[in-house]
Design an enzyme around this catalytic site. Structure first.
Site, PDB file in Angstrom:
ATOM      1  N   GLU A 108       0.828  -1.200   0.000  1.00 36.59           N
ATOM      2  CA  GLU A 108       0.000   0.000   0.000  1.00 36.59           C
ATOM      3  C   GLU A 108       0.867   1.257   0.000  1.00 36.59           C
ATOM      4  O   GLU A 108       0.568   2.235  -0.697  1.00 36.59           O
ATOM      5  CB  GLU A 108      -0.928  -0.002   1.215  1.00 36.59           C
ATOM      6  CG  GLU A 108      -1.887   1.176   1.220  1.00 36.59           C
ATOM      7  CD  GLU A 108      -2.769   1.225   2.450  1.00 36.59           C
ATOM      8  OE1 GLU A 108      -3.102   2.353   2.861  1.00 36.59           O
ATOM      9  OE2 GLU A 108      -3.109   0.154   2.997  1.00 36.59           O
ATOM     10  N   CYS A 143      -8.470   2.997   8.031  1.00 33.53           N
ATOM     11  CA  CYS A 143      -9.790   2.549   7.588  1.00 33.53           C
ATOM     12  C   CYS A 143     -10.690   2.198   8.767  1.00 33.53           C
ATOM     13  O   CYS A 143     -10.229   1.833   9.848  1.00 33.53           O
ATOM     14  CB  CYS A 143      -9.646   1.377   6.611  1.00 33.53           C
ATOM     15  SG  CYS A 143      -9.790  -0.266   7.299  1.00 33.53           S
TER      16      CYS A 143
END
Length: 335
Positions: free
Chosen positions: A137, A205
């Site tokens: 990521e 998140c």
């Protein structure tokens, strides 16, 4: 009074975290590969692990998915799925050069961070990306604006940061980090850079935060905390750390119930159980059964929030699914 009545045996219990397991982004990514296999037929190539879970990857391999490290390993013109962790723009360009049919399964929450990176770079900000070096990521996000982004890998890295203009700097983060460690890093950065701006919305998140929050709620009651997840899963590794920081006497990361060492359970009366965001719940249920067979029969679910978020499948896949439903031969078009 008998000795048993005077010293009643405490029931052995399992505290089961809710929420746990699959998040919306992982569910979308795994379903993307499954639907692509149905639609185009095997093989479908997947760049990197679609999600960081050993069981999920092996299950998809058995269905016909072929996992590769780079686009160069995908035959010219074949179908490739990009993982939930996101990719840099150059990866999309490489796919076009090889005439690959690319399906982007990047989690929408990661895509949001990519968009933030592009926007702040366009405004000529220095961007401090909090994350772990080498994580897919981080590589993907950094690729959006490499000239503007520098990695900050934990609080210790904060002291070596240099920026061009201390009044024009912003921090972003990898979505799967420990909330506490991230905010510790931000606090340390702000001591040196008081004008440091925060992202317009939280980068970590919702699922990562929810899974950490429920573990914090009951970790102090646990003699042992078991986290089901793979070692390359950042959010799973963080769950063990969060549990220990919150008071669990011990913590272990496992892929399967068979990896549990009975020595961990000696003297334990309460075992905590949760799973990372890329773990199917069948693996958790196998751990529940494994513990029940060893006397941990009292199962209590600890719930902090009910998750209702869902994400639609990638637009390119939905388009082909609609065409197939209308009778178009998308297999021929993908070959």
């Amino acid at each position: 009074m008998s000795e048993r009545e005077a010293n009643p045996v405490r029931p052995k219990r399992v505290l089961l975290a809710n929420p746990r397991g699959y998040c919306a982004g992982v569910d979308r990514a795994v379903q993307t590969v499954e639907e692509a296999l149905k639609l185009y037929g095997a093989p479908v190539y997947v760049r990197k692990q679609i999600v960081h879970n050993k069981h999920v990857v092996s299950t998809l391999e058995a269905q016909g998915a072929i996992f590769v490290e780079e686009n160069e390993e995908v035959p010219h013109g074949a179908t490739v799925v990009f993982s939930a962790h996101g990719v840099a723009p150059e990866v999309h360009e490489q796919a076009r050069e090889r005439s690959l049919k690319a399906i982007d399964a990047t989690c929408p929450l990661v895509t949001k961070v990519h968009q933030e990176a592009r926007r702040f770079a366009a405004q000529d900000y220095d961007i401090l990306l909090i994350g772990h070096e080498g994580h897919e990521e981080v590589i993907g996000t950094s690729g959006e604006a490499p000239a503007h982004i520098q990695l900050v890998d934990g609080p210790a890295d904060a002291d070596s940061v240099t920026v061009r203009d201390p009044e024009k700097v912003v921090w972003l983060s990898q979505t799967t980090l420990s909330v506490d460690e991230t905010m510790e890093t931000v606090a340390r950065l702000k001591r040196r850079l008081p004008m440091l701006q925060s992202p317009p919305t939280d980068d970590i998140c919702y699922a990562t935060q929810n899974r950490q929050q429920v573990v914090k709620q009951f970790a102090a009651q646990c003699d042992v905390m078991l986290v089901v997840g793979s070692r390359n899963s950042s959010n799973s590794v963080r769950l063990v750390e969060v549990a220990l920081d919150a008071g669990a006497r011990s913590g272990h990361l496992i892929d399967y119930a068979a990896e549990i060492d009975d020595a961990w359970l000696v003297g334990a009366t309460t075992v905590g159980l949760t799973s990372g965001a890329s773990v199917p719940d069948e693996l958790v249920q196998q751990v529940v059964d494994h513990l029940a067979a060893r006397g941990f029969t009292d199962l209590e679910t600890v719930t902090t929030v009910e998750e209702t978020i869902t994400f639609s499948l990638p637009s390119e896949l939905r388009r082909d699914m609609k065409a197939a439903a209308a009778g178009t031969d998308v297999r021929a078009a993908a070959s």
